[in-house]
Design an enzyme around this catalytic site. Structure first.
Site, PDB file in Angstrom:
ATOM      1  CB  SER A 423      -0.953  -0.038   1.199  1.00 43.10           C
ATOM      2  OG  SER A 423      -1.946   0.954   1.099  1.00 43.10           O
ATOM      3  CG  ASP A 694      -6.740  -2.352  -3.926  1.00 40.43           C
ATOM      4  OD1 ASP A 694      -7.423  -1.437  -3.425  1.00 40.43           O
ATOM      5  OD2 ASP A 694      -5.511  -2.447  -3.778  1.00 40.43           O
ATOM      6  CG  HIS A 724      -5.858  -1.937  -0.091  1.00 44.52           C
ATOM      7  ND1 HIS A 724      -5.129  -1.516  -1.179  1.00 44.52           N
ATOM      8  CD2 HIS A 724      -5.257  -1.403   0.994  1.00 44.52           C
ATOM      9  CE1 HIS A 724      -4.129  -0.755  -0.768  1.00 44.52           C
ATOM     10  NE2 HIS A 724      -4.186  -0.670   0.548  1.00 44.52           N
TER      11      HIS A 724
END
Length: 759
Positions: A423, A694, A724
């Site tokens: 991320s 995502d 995610h």
């Protein structure tokens, strides 16, 4: 089953059920069941042509034929999941509607919830269709005029999203992940109720345990509260909620279930400059200065994790850098030191640039250390909004260079070095490599970035439309995180009352608040069950007040609650009469269930950056564009929808999101997707692992395409049916374990030296 066959089967079943319940007399339940099947038929027939068009051209946006993934495919897949669930439920109703055991109210509530979700998905499909017609071929991110950008913003502000967080929560993901998402959502809304009253994470968490009961038994209430929270609470709430895993009790439980390692030490790197050799000429050096942005020089924290105790990891120099984390009990005899590993993994954690540390990610990092057999050096960078860009980048670059220079202390010879992150950490891995190349020092041998965000610029894409329904990455939360990282969100001042209380005063206050909330929470929990069973709890009344009316035995469903909205919000008014101003004048609900949350949430704080906006040239221009003017009296926001289609509108009020984006998000060290070709050519091999569902999927697809067009080595692996952040859920189910193994395989590929050429 192909899309057309699925739609026709659903329409046939809906018509059959509609005819059956229409013939059952004037009963309210039968009437609503007939209406809901009529709505399913209408939405399915309206959605199928749009999905067919998107699916017909989606292959043009794939990275290659071996990687069929992009936001258009994801949106179609999500809509198919909703249609498949409605098809299954319609078959069940058709088979059991005459049975005496048929639970009409339960099935009605579920059908109404999924009909609401299907309606909103149809609206999202129309906007994806507009992106398809406006964007250049093969380009996933929106590059149109700013008027259309404002349309997207207005749709986000006004579209109803609560239906995706109630009964339909996580329907698009693998079934094994849904119980976790339900538990998470219950915890989130319960945490939100106590956030403004208590200040310590443990007290808030404990108080939420009792008040979460009513959200568990009432999905509609949970969905409404979830939507209210994501639209109104600021980034400090999300920082506090995501950092729950940092609480000692919870982190200890997580570590008990993870792999046992010999070394897990928190190090404090001194803010002292040092020299690094240039890769072009090792005889020359460059000075690596300590981080200075915003807060000045300060130590950088990092965690060393190693499955085996290796040479150098128990040296006096490293011991002098170790930071105490409390007493540890050594139960095993001291092992012999293993030789230094030939490789090293430098890890950068995710958390939206605003939350979490290496401690949150320690469970799966321990597994990596065992599987890879190498030390892992995880960097704890300073978090926004207290430390906005470029502080985190400076600290990660400084720690990376320190690890390269002192890899012998970390138990490695440093022959192969991999940068790995997820991320926001994936973004920092890429930008740290760009910075290393700019300095002329050694770049890593490869990058493994899991579901990274590669552009923080406010551009819409088909996958980012999924943030309208994603329980882990709602669009407003993404906007708040970007605002915090870019430094455009004002930092809240520390409460002066807390300073006056002192440490003991805070302890006494939190203890009393905890006991109070424990009592109130238990009472609320009991009342919820009494209401559900139809019993009326005893209430005391004063002589000056009227008697309290009996509580309803069951809460209203989604569709019934919607009937209380203004007529225009339901879509029953004409398109020309409904404007954004009308939507902003809707009154909040006065129901008893909502009153407490209305007090704790308070007014919303505007977010300065959002993913559907493009930066303007000045503040004046941004303010001038803040309200989109209609053309010929018809708001442009309606142009995407065919006549007669009315998506559901939010009853939570309008969140003000100004049409302004900080120009800093165009910085290539913040948005590597926007970096010039000359910078991207300096990157080592990049291995991306993304999630098909995502909102950040298109970031990975477009970044991989840019690198491939430049001839740079890049791979993209897209995992299905997971949300995610699956790395933090590695131990949850088989699917998350398999996805985590993909990441380990990519790291192992980077750490494996290339084969020597045959003579």
């Amino acid at each position: 089953m192909d899309l057309r066959t699925m739609t026709q089967s659903l329409v046939t079943l809906a018509e059959d059920n509609m005819a059956f319940f229409s013939s059952q007399g004037p009963g309210e339940t039968a009437r609503r069941l007939s209406n809901v099947f009529a709505g399913v038929r209408e939405q399915a027939l309206g959605l199928e042509p749009t999905l067919g068009q998107l699916l017909g051209v989606a292959h043009h946006f794939d990275l290659d034929t071996e990687t069929p993934a992009n936001g258009y495919r994801s949106l179609v897949h999500t809509a198919r999941c909703c249609l498949a669930h409605l098809l299954h439920k319609s078959r069940y109703v058709a088979s059991n509607r005459k049975s005496i055991f048929f639970r009409a109210s339960h099935n009605l509530a579920e059908l109404e919830a999924y009909l609401a979700a299907l309606t909103q998905l149809r609206a999202m499909a129309y906007y994806a269709q507009r992106l398809l017609t406006i964007n250049r071929p093969g380009v996933l991110f929106f590059e149109g005029d700013e008027g259309l950008t404002a349309d997207f913003l207005q749709e986000y502000v006004t579209l109803h999203k609560g239906c995706f967080y109630g009964r339909c929560l996580g329907f698009q993901f693998t079934p094994a992940i849904r119980p976790f998402l339900q538990t998470l959502s219950i915890g989130l809304v319960s945490f939100g109720e106590h956030y403004k009253r208590n200040e310590t994470g443990l007290s808030v968490t404990a108080s939420s345990l009792f008040t979460g009961g009513r959200f568990a038994i009432d999905p509609e209430l949970r969905g409404a509260e979830f939507e209210r929270i994501i639209q109104n609470l600021d980034v400090h709430f999300w920082k506090a909620f995501w950092n729950i895993t940092e609480i000692e009790v919870l982190s200890s439980l997580a570590n008990m279930a993870s792999t046992t390692v010999r070394v897990s030490r928190l190090l404090s790197l001194p803010p002292e400059a040092f020299e690094m050799p240039l890769t072009s000429d090792p005889r020359l050096t460059v000075t690596i200065s300590p981080p200075l942005a915003h807060t000045g020089p300060a130590p950088v924290l990092a965690r060393l994790i190693s499955y085996d105790l290796r040479e150098g990891q128990d040296s006096k120099v490293l011991n002098s850098l170790a930071k105490s984390e409390g007493p540890r009990l050594e139960l095993r005899p001291r092992p012999h030191q293993a030789p230094r590993s030939r490789a090293l993994v430098v890890h950068i954690h995710g958390g939206g640039f605003v939350a979490q540390t290496s401690k949150s990610h320690e469970p799966y990092l321990k597994n990596w250390a065992q599987e890879l057999g190498v030390p892992i050096f995880s960097i704890d960078y300073s978090l926004a909004p207290e430390a906005p860009f470029p502080r985190a980048l400076e600290e990660c670059f400084f720690a990376y260079c320190w690890a390269v220079k002192h890899c012998d202390l970390l138990g490695s010879t440093g022959e192969r070095i991999c940068l790995a992150g997820d991320s926001a950490g994936g973004n920092l891995c890429i930008t740290v490599s760009l910075r290393a190349a700019a300095y002329g020092v050694r770049v890593p041998d490869g990058i493994m970035a899991a579901y990274p965000v590669t552009t923080l610029q406010s551009s819409a894409s088909p996958s980012r439309l999924l943030s309208l329904m994603d329980p882990l990455l709602p669009l407003s939360v993404l906007s708040k995180c970007v605002s915090a990282y870019s430094g455009t969100e004002a930092e809240d001042h520390f409460d002066s009352d807390q300073k006056a209380l002192g440490v003991m005063g805070l302890v006494q206050r939190d203890t009393s608040l905890f006991l109070r909330d424990l009592r109130l929470g238990a009472s609320s929990w009991l009342n919820s069950f009494l209401e559900l069973s139809g019993r009326k709890p005893q209430k005391t009344t004063s002589p000056t007040t009227e008697s309290v009316r009996p509580t309803e035995s069951m809460r209203r469903s989604v569709s019934e609650a919607a009937l209380a909205q203004p007529e225009g919000l339901l879509g029953t008014d004409t398109l020309k009469k409904l404007t954004i101003k009308d939507l902003s004048n809707s009154e909040p609900s006065d129901s008893p269930e909502m009153s407490q949350s209305m007090e704790t949430l308070g007014p919303s704080t505007p977010s300065d950056v959002n993913f559907f906006l493009r930066p303007g040239n000045s503040q004046e221009e941004a303010e001038a564009k803040d309200e989109v003017k209609p053309m010929d009296g018809v708001p442009r926001v309606r142009a995407a929808f065919p006549e007669g289609f009315h998506p559901r509108r939010s009853s939570q009020g309008v969140l003000h999101m100004p049409l302004y984006s900080s120009p800093i998000v165009k910085n290539p060290f913040m948005s590597p997707l926007l970096a010039p070709d000359s910078m991207l050519k300096t990157l080592p091999p990049v291995h991306l692992v993304a999630c098909a569902l995502d909102p950040m999927l298109d970031d990975s697809v477009m970044f991989a395409r840019r690198l491939r067009d430049l001839g740079q080595p890049v791979t993209l692996k897209v995992v299905e049916d997971l949300p995610h952040g699956f790395l933090s859920l590695a131990a949850l189910c088989r699917e998350t374990r398999q996805a985590t193994e993909f990441c380990v395989q990519r790291i192992r590929l980077i750490l494996t030296p290339p084969a020597a050429p045959l003579n």
